[in-house]
Design a protein around this motif. Structure first.
Motif, mmCIF file in Angstrom:
data_model
loop_
_atom_site.group_PDB
_atom_site.id
_atom_site.type_symbol
_atom_site.label_atom_id
_atom_site.label_comp_id
_atom_site.label_asym_id
_atom_site.label_seq_id
_atom_site.Cartn_x
_atom_site.Cartn_y
_atom_site.Cartn_z
ATOM 1 N N LYS A 176 -22.435 -6.502 17.564
ATOM 2 C CA LYS A 176 -21.124 -6.638 18.213
ATOM 3 C C LYS A 176 -21.184 -7.763 19.249
ATOM 4 C CE LYS A 176 -18.562 -3.324 20.944
ATOM 5 N NZ LYS A 176 -18.705 -1.998 21.513
ATOM 6 N N MET A 203 -28.516 -3.573 27.759
ATOM 7 C CA MET A 203 -27.323 -3.940 26.970
ATOM 8 C C MET A 203 -27.679 -5.031 25.968
ATOM 9 S SD MET A 203 -24.278 -4.150 29.713
ATOM 10 C CE MET A 203 -23.580 -2.717 30.475
ATOM 11 N N CYS A 204 -28.780 -4.841 25.243
ATOM 12 C CA CYS A 204 -29.341 -5.939 24.432
ATOM 13 C C CYS A 204 -28.521 -6.266 23.198
ATOM 14 C CB CYS A 204 -30.774 -5.625 24.034
ATOM 15 S SG CYS A 204 -30.912 -4.274 22.839
ATOM 16 N N GLY A 205 -27.609 -5.381 22.766
ATOM 17 C CA GLY A 205 -26.828 -5.659 21.553
ATOM 18 C C GLY A 205 -27.751 -5.952 20.388
ATOM 19 N N GLY A 207 -29.965 -8.071 20.250
ATOM 20 C CA GLY A 207 -31.302 -8.439 20.718
ATOM 21 C C GLY A 207 -31.526 -9.915 20.956
ATOM 22 N N ILE A 266 -27.176 1.314 24.784
ATOM 23 C CA ILE A 266 -26.696 2.693 24.666
ATOM 24 C C ILE A 266 -26.402 3.040 23.196
ATOM 25 C CG2 ILE A 266 -24.192 2.279 24.913
ATOM 26 C CD1 ILE A 266 -24.353 4.617 27.056
ATOM 27 N N CYS A 292 -30.738 3.820 25.498
ATOM 28 C CA CYS A 292 -30.415 4.530 26.747
ATOM 29 C C CYS A 292 -29.277 3.819 27.465
ATOM 30 C CB CYS A 292 -31.637 4.607 27.674
ATOM 31 S SG CYS A 292 -32.245 3.029 28.257
ATOM 32 N N ARG A 328 -21.698 -0.665 38.449
ATOM 33 C CA ARG A 328 -22.968 0.047 38.205
ATOM 34 C C ARG A 328 -24.104 -0.943 37.913
ATOM 35 N NH1 ARG A 328 -22.788 3.139 33.531
ATOM 36 N NH2 ARG A 328 -24.755 4.024 34.174
HETATM 37 C C1 LIG Z 1 -21.707 -8.157 24.671
HETATM 38 S S1 LIG Z 1 -22.762 -6.998 23.929
HETATM 39 C C2 LIG Z 1 -24.340 -7.780 24.096
HETATM 40 C C3 LIG Z 1 -24.558 -8.802 23.029
HETATM 41 C C4 LIG Z 1 -25.957 -9.346 23.009
HETATM 42 N N1 LIG Z 1 -26.222 -10.281 24.106
HETATM 43 C C5 LIG Z 1 -26.239 -10.015 21.667
HETATM 44 O O1 LIG Z 1 -26.517 -11.218 21.633
HETATM 45 O O2 LIG Z 1 -26.113 -9.348 20.652
HETATM 46 C C6 LIG Z 1 -22.841 -5.703 25.106
HETATM 47 C C7 LIG Z 1 -23.703 -4.527 24.701
HETATM 48 O O3 LIG Z 1 -23.697 -3.605 25.786
HETATM 49 C C8 LIG Z 1 -23.849 -2.291 25.255
HETATM 50 N N2 LIG Z 1 -23.433 -1.332 26.291
HETATM 51 C C9 LIG Z 1 -22.171 -1.058 26.730
HETATM 52 N N3 LIG Z 1 -22.206 -0.123 27.701
HETATM 53 C C10 LIG Z 1 -23.508 0.223 27.899
HETATM 54 C C11 LIG Z 1 -24.193 1.094 28.784
HETATM 55 N N4 LIG Z 1 -23.535 1.846 29.662
HETATM 56 N N5 LIG Z 1 -25.538 1.153 28.723
HETATM 57 C C12 LIG Z 1 -26.218 0.383 27.823
HETATM 58 N N6 LIG Z 1 -25.632 -0.458 26.961
HETATM 59 C C13 LIG Z 1 -24.292 -0.551 26.997
HETATM 60 C C14 LIG Z 1 -23.019 -2.302 24.006
HETATM 61 O O4 LIG Z 1 -23.465 -1.287 23.114
HETATM 62 C C15 LIG Z 1 -23.242 -3.733 23.488
HETATM 63 O O5 LIG Z 1 -24.270 -3.743 22.529
#
Ligand SMILES: C[S@@+](CC[C@H](N)C(=O)[O-])C[C@H]1O[C@@H](n2cnc3c(N)ncnc32)[C@H](O)[C@@H]1O
Length: 389
Positions: A176, A203-205, A207, A266, A292, A328
């Motif tokens: 995403k 928030m690695c998405g 990766g 997450i 997490c 946060r």
């Molecule tokens: C913009 S995307 C990151 C994209 C990443 N830089 C990539 O290249 O794929 C943001 C990510 O934050 C995660 N996310 C949102 N809320 C979160 C939370 N409270 N804790 C951990 N991850 C979270 C989402 O699942 C999503 O994968």
């Protein structure tokens, strides 16, 4: 036309605002730029040099080799100049080529028309000498010719990359809102991370940041993952030059690191995708993945950098949920990452204010057409709180 050993102007293009990081890479390879501009770098070299550049660069999009500069006021003059080039020595009559362009000329309403003129000149020239026309079309996976035409100034290049270098070929599943690999690499280079200390990417998405960090730390270059480039389809190409360059990349790549790269998200799906992408890049064993909430990301005592790329939604509108998330993120950085440098990449300055920390630097980027910033926070006991609006 012996382009492989003949020096000419080379333009390396990149996404807007990535050129300072591209410049660092180009200079580290021993090249001296003649000019640096917002979307690229100009230098002098041969197509053999282009092979090395293509295999090594992380921040680039295309490596263009100049064939001819000329004046062309209108399409006829463009055609007449192009048909004089010895295309039969560059493109096999039984081969395939495509044309791309960057055109701003009063006679050209659509770049497709300029592309057709270039195609006609190339195919007519080859037909007149060899009796057969090469095929042409939109696919950029064989010989690619690039036209730059501003007013009456035209330049015709061989695009030695073909398909873009900005994607690093390991991301088979995008996830995403993934960051473009060249942008992710540039943001990490912009942090001045020493490539030898903890790298945390909550928030690695898919990766991208963690994988690019692992590639930088092990000195692995994108050329290790790609086996097709535009230069391979130019007549006179010697595959030995490519294999020697590739061998150099393999020999210098480190297998291991002595510090931690941590990536969490997450979403279970996101972490699964990130792990698969890391495996394709050959760095899965270097990254500790876990599912997490970002606030539960493990933070080793040995400091390094923490890098976030949270979602940032649209510029306008209500963002209550994201506002809380950004606040946060600020709390996490301030309370759990002491001794680290924190980074947040976002396209939404209003949300960034919710982080509530005073940024030491605001580094300018674009993500596509969206103006973005990489905010840097120094995280020590006395880190200043900025007023949260
Ligand atoms: C913009 S995307 C990151 C994209 C990443 N830089 C990539 O290249 O794929 C943001 C990510 O934050 C995660 N996310 C949102 N809320 C979160 C939370 N409270 N804790 C951990 N991850 C979270 C989402 O699942 C999503 O994968």
């Amino acid at each position: 036309m012996q382009v492989f050993h003949t020096e000419s102007k080379i333009i390396i293009t990149c996404n807007k605002r990535l050129s300072p990081y591209l410049q660092q890479e180009v200079e580290a390879l021993g090249f001296t730029p003649d000019r640096v501009f917002q979307t690229g770098i100009e230098l002098t070299g041969t197509v053999d040099d282009c092979i090395a550049l293509n295999l090594n660069l992380r921040c680039a999009s295309q490596v263009l080799y100049l064939l001819k500069s000329f004046k062309a006021a209108d399409p006829k003059e463009l055609y007449d100049n192009l048909v004089e080039i010895e295309w039969e020595k560059l493109i096999d009559f039984s081969g395939y080529f495509s044309v791309t362009s960057n055109v701003n000329n009063e006679h050209i309403l659509t770049p497709l028309f300029a592309n057709v003129k270039v195609k006609d000149a190339i195919a007519d020239r080859i037909k007149s000498i060899k009796g057969l026309r090469p095929n042409s079309g939109a696919d950029g996976n064989k010989t690619v010719v690039h036209l730059y035409w501003q007013d009456d100034k035209a330049e015709i290049f061989l695009d030695t990359s073909g398909e873009t270098l900005a994607k690093h070929s390991y991301r088979k599943i995008p996830g995403k809102a993934p960051m473009l690999e060249a942008l992710a690499a540039s943001t990490i280079i912009a942090t001045n991370w020493d490539r030898n200390s903890t790298f945390i990417n909550p928030m690695c998405g898919s990766g991208t940041l963690a994988i690019e960090a692992a590639l930088l730390a092990t000195d692995k270059h994108p050329g290790l993952f790609r086996m097709n480039y535009g230069f391979m389809h130019i007549m006179g190409y010697d595959e030995q030059v490519f294999f020697v360059e590739r061998r150099k990349l393999k020999d210098k790549a480190k297998k291991d690191i002595t510090f931690k790269i941590i990536a969490t998200d997450i979403s279970e799906d996101a972490v699964d995708i990130a792990q698969k992408n890391a495996k394709t890049a050959g760095v899965e064993h270097l990254i500790d993945f876990s599912v997490c909430d970002f606030a539960d990301t493990p933070v080793p005592a040995e400091p390094g950098i923490v890098m976030f790329n949270p979602e940032y939604g649209e510029r306008l509108g209500v963002h209550t949920k994201l506002e809380i998330t950004y606040k946060r993120v600020g709390d996490f950085l301030k309370q759990q990452c002491l001794g680290y440098r924190g980074y947040v990449f976002t396209g939404n300055p209003d949300l960034a204010k919710k982080i509530g920390l005073k940024a030491a630097r605001r580094i300018e980027f674009y993500n596509g057409k969206l103006d973005c910033r990489l905010f840097e926070y120094e995280l020590y006991e006395g880190t200043k709180r900025a007023p949260i609006e």
